[in-house]
Scaffold this motif. Structure first.
Motif: not given
Length: 89
Positions: A50-69
């Motif tokens: 879902k959040f495929n893209g450049p690491f530097d822009t997607q890592q903060p979003v992934l961090l939030i998603e991982f926190g939610l899970v």
């Protein structure tokens, strides 16, 4: 635990914001059933897709998603990441 595994777990900690020690991450992971490991893998696979893209822009979003899970399933985010890198096995 060998040095390579310790390094992998330390990277997982940085990527997910986990505060657990490498030993605790591995201990928690080994206690999880194979069905839950597969479930975690599938869940993370969808998030990363879902959040495929450049690491530097997607890592903060992934961090939030991982926190939610993590909060939803009561599993440390680094353990979730480990389940993903081990492909749910």
């Amino acid at each position: 635990m060998n040095e390579e595994m310790r390094n992998i777990l330390n990277v997982h900690k940085v990527l997910t914001g986990s505060i657990m020690s490498a030993e605790d991450i591995l201990n928690e992971y080994t206690k999880i059933s194979k069905y839950k490991k597969k479930f975690l893998y599938d869940k993370v696979k969808l998030i990363i897709k879902k959040f495929n893209g450049p690491f530097d822009t997607q890592q903060p979003v992934l961090l939030i998603e991982f926190g939610l899970v993590s909060a939803e399933l009561n599993v440390d985010p680094a353990v979730i990441m480990l389940a993903y890198t081990k492909k749910g096995k």
